[in-house]
Scaffold this motif. Structure first.
Motif, short mmCIF file in Angstrom:
data_model
loop_
_atom_site.label_atom_id
_atom_site.label_comp_id
_atom_site.label_asym_id
_atom_site.label_seq_id
_atom_site.Cartn_x
_atom_site.Cartn_y
_atom_site.Cartn_z
N GLN A 11 79.90 -47.08 9.48
CA GLN A 11 80.09 -45.66 9.78
C GLN A 11 79.32 -45.27 11.04
O GLN A 11 79.86 -44.67 11.97
CB GLN A 11 79.64 -44.81 8.60
N LEU A 12 78.05 -45.64 11.09
CA LEU A 12 77.23 -45.27 12.23
C LEU A 12 77.59 -46.09 13.47
O LEU A 12 77.46 -45.60 14.59
CB LEU A 12 75.74 -45.37 11.89
N ALA A 13 78.06 -47.31 13.28
CA ALA A 13 78.52 -48.11 14.41
C ALA A 13 79.72 -47.44 15.08
O ALA A 13 79.83 -47.42 16.31
CB ALA A 13 78.87 -49.52 13.95
N LEU A 14 80.62 -46.89 14.27
CA LEU A 14 81.78 -46.18 14.81
C LEU A 14 81.34 -44.92 15.57
O LEU A 14 81.82 -44.66 16.68
CB LEU A 14 82.75 -45.82 13.69
N TYR A 15 80.44 -44.14 15.00
CA TYR A 15 79.93 -42.95 15.68
C TYR A 15 79.29 -43.33 17.01
O TYR A 15 79.51 -42.69 18.03
CB TYR A 15 78.91 -42.21 14.82
N ARG A 16 78.48 -44.37 16.98
CA ARG A 16 77.80 -44.84 18.19
C ARG A 16 78.82 -45.24 19.26
O ARG A 16 78.69 -44.88 20.43
CB ARG A 16 76.90 -46.02 17.83
N ALA A 17 79.87 -45.97 18.85
CA ALA A 17 80.90 -46.40 19.80
C ALA A 17 81.63 -45.21 20.42
O ALA A 17 81.99 -45.24 21.60
CB ALA A 17 81.90 -47.32 19.09
N LEU A 18 81.81 -44.14 19.65
CA LEU A 18 82.47 -42.95 20.18
C LEU A 18 81.56 -42.18 21.14
O LEU A 18 82.04 -41.56 22.09
CB LEU A 18 82.92 -42.04 19.04
N LEU A 19 80.26 -42.21 20.89
CA LEU A 19 79.32 -41.45 21.72
C LEU A 19 78.91 -42.16 23.00
O LEU A 19 78.59 -41.51 24.00
CB LEU A 19 78.07 -41.09 20.92
N GLN A 20 78.89 -43.48 23.00
CA GLN A 20 78.41 -44.22 24.17
C GLN A 20 79.11 -43.83 25.47
O GLN A 20 78.43 -43.63 26.48
CB GLN A 20 78.47 -45.73 23.92
N PRO A 21 80.43 -43.67 25.50
CA PRO A 21 81.07 -43.27 26.77
C PRO A 21 80.69 -41.83 27.20
O PRO A 21 80.74 -41.52 28.38
CB PRO A 21 82.57 -43.34 26.47
N LEU A 22 80.30 -41.00 26.24
CA LEU A 22 79.92 -39.62 26.57
C LEU A 22 78.52 -39.54 27.15
O LEU A 22 78.17 -38.57 27.83
CB LEU A 22 80.00 -38.75 25.31
#
Length: 182
Positions: A135-146
């Motif tokens: 779950q947190l890996a997915l959130y992290r992947a979504l935030l990294q480009p931002l």
């Protein structure tokens, strides 16, 4: 979800109440927090034994008073942050959405925290359910480009202990690789 006759169990109701308190109390003056929390728990936990309301209040008070968590609940942090985007999973672009319990952005670092109310709280990363790491890996992947110039870190805050278990980047990378097939 589909059974309108069934009521959520105590653990679910307790978890929702703790999430709500951790969402709202940081925005209330410190001197007024305890009274506000007691009022909320009298309503939200009206069917709970008083000892359970006391335990919930003690958990939240301990978290907010703990200097280790100070940055997470600073006025610059945000609660219940919706996140959405697309990730390639096994060759297909998939839409991902979720809600980050707490997000703190500081100079060079973005911290994601998800609250968990497991009883008993895991003692170490090895005891954390893999779904939480993913779950947190997915959130992290979504935030990294931002936040391309920031380190994006993630942790689980087990409210019962309270215990913060930071997720190493390698653990999140592995969880994401297993999902995406990369």
């Amino acid at each position: 979800v589909l059974d309108t006759e069934a009521e959520p169990g105590f653990a679910v109701m307790r978890g929702l109440a703790l999430h709500k308190l951790l969402q709202m109390l940081p925005g209330i003056a410190e001197a007024e927090r305890r009274e506000a929390a007691e009022r909320y728990l009298k309503r939200a936990g009206s069917q709970w034994p008083e000892s359970e309301r006391d335990k919930a209040l003690a958990s939240v008070a301990a978290i907010l008073a703990d200097s280790r968590f100070e940055q997470l609940f600073a006025s610059s942090s945000r609660a219940e942050v919706a996140v959405m985007g697309s990730l390639e999973i096994k060759g297909k672009l998939r839409s991902i959405s979720g809600k980050i319990d707490r997000l703190a952005v500081t100079s060079g670092k973005v911290s994601i925290v998800d609250y968990k109310t497991n009883r008993p709280a895991p003692a170490a990363l090895a005891d954390v359910p893999p779904a939480y790491v993913l779950q947190l890996a997915l959130y992290r992947a979504l935030l990294q480009p931002l936040y391309p110039r920031h380190e994006v870190s993630a942790a689980l805050l087990f409210t019962e202990a309270p215990r913060l278990i930071e997720l190493p980047p390698a653990a999140m990378d592995d969880a994401l690789a297993r999902l995406t097939g990369a």
